[in-house]
Enzyme design. Structure first.
Site, mmCIF file in Angstrom:
data_model
loop_
_atom_site.group_PDB
_atom_site.id
_atom_site.type_symbol
_atom_site.label_atom_id
_atom_site.label_comp_id
_atom_site.label_asym_id
_atom_site.label_seq_id
_atom_site.Cartn_x
_atom_site.Cartn_y
_atom_site.Cartn_z
ATOM 1 N N GLY A 49 44.329 35.365 38.711
ATOM 2 C CA GLY A 49 44.869 35.889 39.415
ATOM 3 C C GLY A 49 45.780 35.908 40.541
ATOM 4 O O GLY A 49 47.112 36.065 40.677
ATOM 5 N N GLY A 56 50.674 47.989 31.815
ATOM 6 C CA GLY A 56 52.606 47.238 32.232
ATOM 7 C C GLY A 56 51.924 45.615 32.137
ATOM 8 O O GLY A 56 52.920 44.936 31.790
ATOM 9 N N ASN A 94 59.460 44.893 37.814
ATOM 10 C CA ASN A 94 58.849 44.915 39.271
ATOM 11 C C ASN A 94 59.772 44.322 39.962
ATOM 12 O O ASN A 94 59.351 44.573 41.634
ATOM 13 C CB ASN A 94 57.302 43.890 39.134
ATOM 14 C CG ASN A 94 57.623 42.620 38.878
ATOM 15 O OD1 ASN A 94 59.263 42.058 39.087
ATOM 16 N ND2 ASN A 94 57.536 41.649 39.604
ATOM 17 N N GLY A 149 43.713 44.943 27.389
ATOM 18 C CA GLY A 149 43.932 46.420 27.875
ATOM 19 C C GLY A 149 45.916 46.357 27.185
ATOM 20 O O GLY A 149 46.404 45.585 26.516
ATOM 21 N N THR A 194 55.792 49.228 41.819
ATOM 22 C CA THR A 194 53.846 48.666 40.315
ATOM 23 C C THR A 194 53.818 50.028 40.746
ATOM 24 O O THR A 194 54.453 51.032 40.154
ATOM 25 C CB THR A 194 53.189 48.630 41.774
ATOM 26 O OG1 THR A 194 51.869 47.808 41.289
ATOM 27 C CG2 THR A 194 52.966 49.499 43.473
ATOM 28 N N TYR A 248 42.885 39.965 41.027
ATOM 29 C CA TYR A 248 42.209 38.148 42.416
ATOM 30 C C TYR A 248 41.932 38.832 42.918
ATOM 31 O O TYR A 248 41.628 37.978 44.045
ATOM 32 C CB TYR A 248 44.277 38.388 41.959
ATOM 33 C CG TYR A 248 44.940 39.660 42.745
ATOM 34 C CD1 TYR A 248 44.990 39.832 44.158
ATOM 35 C CD2 TYR A 248 45.594 39.222 41.911
ATOM 36 C CE1 TYR A 248 45.788 41.325 44.487
ATOM 37 C CE2 TYR A 248 46.711 41.249 42.232
ATOM 38 C CZ TYR A 248 46.180 41.570 43.787
ATOM 39 O OH TYR A 248 47.147 42.905 43.536
ATOM 40 N N ASP A 292 57.169 39.394 36.899
ATOM 41 C CA ASP A 292 55.332 39.488 36.184
ATOM 42 C C ASP A 292 55.672 38.155 35.465
ATOM 43 O O ASP A 292 54.249 37.391 34.899
ATOM 44 C CB ASP A 292 55.119 40.228 36.099
ATOM 45 C CG ASP A 292 54.403 40.979 37.152
ATOM 46 O OD1 ASP A 292 54.371 40.553 38.229
ATOM 47 O OD2 ASP A 292 54.233 42.062 36.430
ATOM 48 N N LYS A 311 56.552 51.524 37.554
ATOM 49 C CA LYS A 311 57.826 49.883 36.417
ATOM 50 C C LYS A 311 58.354 50.139 35.300
ATOM 51 O O LYS A 311 59.191 49.132 34.839
ATOM 52 C CB LYS A 311 56.391 49.162 35.734
ATOM 53 C CG LYS A 311 55.727 48.388 37.318
ATOM 54 C CD LYS A 311 54.754 46.956 36.820
ATOM 55 C CE LYS A 311 54.233 46.036 38.462
ATOM 56 N NZ LYS A 311 53.279 45.053 37.331
HETATM 57 P P1 NAP Z 1 47.963 49.754 34.236
HETATM 58 O O1 NAP Z 1 49.198 50.114 33.851
HETATM 59 O O2 NAP Z 1 47.495 50.882 34.847
HETATM 60 O O3 NAP Z 1 47.325 49.093 32.716
HETATM 61 C C1 NAP Z 1 45.493 49.418 33.030
HETATM 62 C C2 NAP Z 1 45.817 49.045 31.416
HETATM 63 O O4 NAP Z 1 43.724 48.505 31.684
HETATM 64 C C3 NAP Z 1 45.391 49.918 30.491
HETATM 65 O O5 NAP Z 1 45.807 49.586 29.099
HETATM 66 C C4 NAP Z 1 44.726 50.505 30.723
HETATM 67 O O6 NAP Z 1 44.247 51.347 29.447
HETATM 68 C C5 NAP Z 1 43.355 49.654 30.711
HETATM 69 N N1 NAP Z 1 42.289 49.780 31.077
HETATM 70 C C6 NAP Z 1 41.884 50.288 32.512
HETATM 71 N N2 NAP Z 1 40.357 50.518 32.656
HETATM 72 C C7 NAP Z 1 39.912 50.399 31.622
HETATM 73 C C8 NAP Z 1 39.199 50.075 31.001
HETATM 74 N N3 NAP Z 1 37.771 50.889 32.223
HETATM 75 N N4 NAP Z 1 37.876 49.773 29.851
HETATM 76 C C9 NAP Z 1 39.386 50.044 29.035
HETATM 77 N N5 NAP Z 1 40.509 49.693 29.161
HETATM 78 C C10 NAP Z 1 41.081 49.788 30.480
HETATM 79 O O7 NAP Z 1 47.902 48.614 35.226
HETATM 80 P P2 NAP Z 1 48.309 47.476 34.871
HETATM 81 O O8 NAP Z 1 49.788 46.913 36.019
HETATM 82 O O9 NAP Z 1 49.256 46.465 33.761
HETATM 83 O O10 NAP Z 1 47.515 45.739 35.499
HETATM 84 C C11 NAP Z 1 46.266 46.029 34.752
HETATM 85 C C12 NAP Z 1 45.580 44.872 36.002
HETATM 86 O O11 NAP Z 1 46.246 43.836 36.332
HETATM 87 C C13 NAP Z 1 45.304 45.123 37.100
HETATM 88 O O12 NAP Z 1 43.930 44.932 37.773
HETATM 89 C C14 NAP Z 1 46.180 44.480 38.604
HETATM 90 O O13 NAP Z 1 45.983 44.651 39.812
HETATM 91 C C15 NAP Z 1 46.364 43.117 37.336
HETATM 92 N N6 NAP Z 1 48.280 42.819 37.588
HETATM 93 C C16 NAP Z 1 47.494 41.032 38.208
HETATM 94 C C17 NAP Z 1 49.375 40.977 39.171
HETATM 95 C C18 NAP Z 1 48.949 39.694 39.291
HETATM 96 O O14 NAP Z 1 49.914 39.005 39.451
HETATM 97 N N7 NAP Z 1 47.737 39.094 39.333
HETATM 98 C C19 NAP Z 1 50.416 41.333 38.134
HETATM 99 C C20 NAP Z 1 50.303 42.947 37.942
HETATM 100 C C21 NAP Z 1 49.102 43.488 37.895
HETATM 101 P P3 NAP Z 1 44.568 52.932 29.591
HETATM 102 O O15 NAP Z 1 46.326 52.300 28.526
HETATM 103 O O16 NAP Z 1 43.819 53.800 27.990
HETATM 104 O O17 NAP Z 1 44.996 53.875 30.285
#
Ligand code: NAP
Length: 300
Positions: free
Chosen positions: A265, A142, A91, A139, A66, A244, A111, A70
């Site tokens: 989620g 990852g 992942n 977003g 995670t 989630y 994923d 990743k």
């Molecule tokens: P990540 O790689 O850190 O990416 C997060 C993204 O959100 C980045 O593009 C970031 O922008 C953007 N962001 C964060 N805060 C923001 C804000 N206040 N305003 C606008 N954009 C914002 O994280 P990730 O792995 O992609 O995960 C994202 C979400 O999905 C998390 O909540 C995670 O728990 C969830 N998720 C769920 C599952 C599932 O199985 N349900 C699987 C994977 C992820 P910057 O690039 O500018 O930082």
């Protein structure tokens, strides 16, 4: 004489890994199936990932990966699945055996399948509309990368990435553009990038057939915020939140209020876990048992 290690070990590497539900998911399945195994979380600093995977704790069968590893974990692996190679993100790591070469580290991205599963399970015009439709991904991290790749399954006409950092959004679009695993597809979707404060965002959202939140906005404890505070949704739309915790985010509550079809989620979390589990243990995850364990954990 030392006793041989018999307990198999799988787990999660990340930094930090405090609030993960993955141990609940995997350990409830392990217990139900009577496997001699355990799933543990490992807080591994970015500079230590290579050593962790090279040294491997006793009984190691593989690990989930995670934030923030990743993408960077790829340099420590021997082989990637086509989906991991295409998305540039892993992942799931599996310690595989080659008859001639011995053990090697294989990386996959579950994923993608995890995200698609709840959509493909729906028999609904909402999903049929995605073919040739418009998809908006909030977003550019990852998870957005996995989603942007996954939605090609539907041959959409357009994918719009909404990024707070448009440079990152553009990079994602550029990297994904040439990739098309399903080579029989006649046309790739048009992809573009916009920002959360763009004047046309409302129109982009109102024209979308599927809106996916792949940001952490709305995650506990910030349950009163939403990435789209001004949006009105349509009953023809699907709104899918990868967050989630809580299951019913403010975004999903707003969308349900307007009659949209909403997906939280949790099912993706379960499905991506199941797709990792079967690769480590060769057994299907008992989904009902795991759902029950998750419900109990989330209601605690
Ligand atoms: P990540 O790689 O850190 O990416 C997060 C993204 O959100 C980045 O593009 C970031 O922008 C953007 N962001 C964060 N805060 C923001 C804000 N206040 N305003 C606008 N954009 C914002 O994280 P990730 O792995 O992609 O995960 C994202 C979400 O999905 C998390 O909540 C995670 O728990 C969830 N998720 C769920 C599952 C599932 O199985 N349900 C699987 C994977 C992820 P910057 O690039 O500018 O930082």
């Amino acid at each position: 004489m030392n006793n041989p290690v018999t307990t198999s070990l799988v787990g999660l590497i990340g930094f930090p890994v405090k609030h993960t539900l993955s141990p609940v998911i995997h350990n409830s399945a392990i217990k139900f199936l009577g496997l001699d195994a355990v799933y543990k979380s490992f807080e591994v600093r970015p500079r230590d990932v290579k050593d962790f995977l090279a040294e491997q704790p006793a009984g190691f069968l593989g690990t989930n990966v995670t934030i923030p590893h990743k993408q960077t974990v790829i340099e420590s692996l021997d082989q990637l699945s086509p989906v991991a190679a295409a998305t540039g993100a892993v992942n799931t790591v599996v310690l595989r055996q080659d008859e001639d070469e011995g053990p090697y580290l294989y990386g996959d991205n579950t994923d993608v399948a995890g995200f698609l599963a709840p959509l493909l399970a729906l028999d609904s015009d909402h999903v049929r509309r995605l073919e040739g439709g418009r998809i908006v991904i909030l977003g550019s991290g990852g998870a957005a990368r996995a989603v942007a790749f996954a939605v090609r399954e539907f041959s959409p006409q357009r994918i719009t990435i909404v990024a707070r950092n448009p440079m990152k959004g553009n990079q994602l679009v550029e990297e994904l553009e040439p990739v098309d695993l399903a080579s029989e597809r006649e046309e790739l979707p048009q992809s573009s990038v916009t920002t959360f404060d763009h004047k046309d965002l409302d129109r982009t959202i109102s024209e979308a057939d599927l809106i996916v939140n792949a940001t952490p906005i709305g995650l506990t404890p910030n349950v009163h915020i939403t990435p789209l505070p001004d949006a009105t949704f349509l009953s023809s739309q699907i709104v899918y939140d990868l967050v989630y915790r809580p299951r019913h985010t403010r975004l999903l509550k707003d969308a349900a209020r307007d009659g949209a079809l909403v997906i939280d989620g949790l099912e993706m979390l379960l499905e991506q876990a199941a797709a990792s589990f079967v690769q480590w243990f060769g057994e299907e995850m008992p989904m009902d048992v795991v759902r029950e364990a998750l419900d109990a954990e989330l209601n605690r």
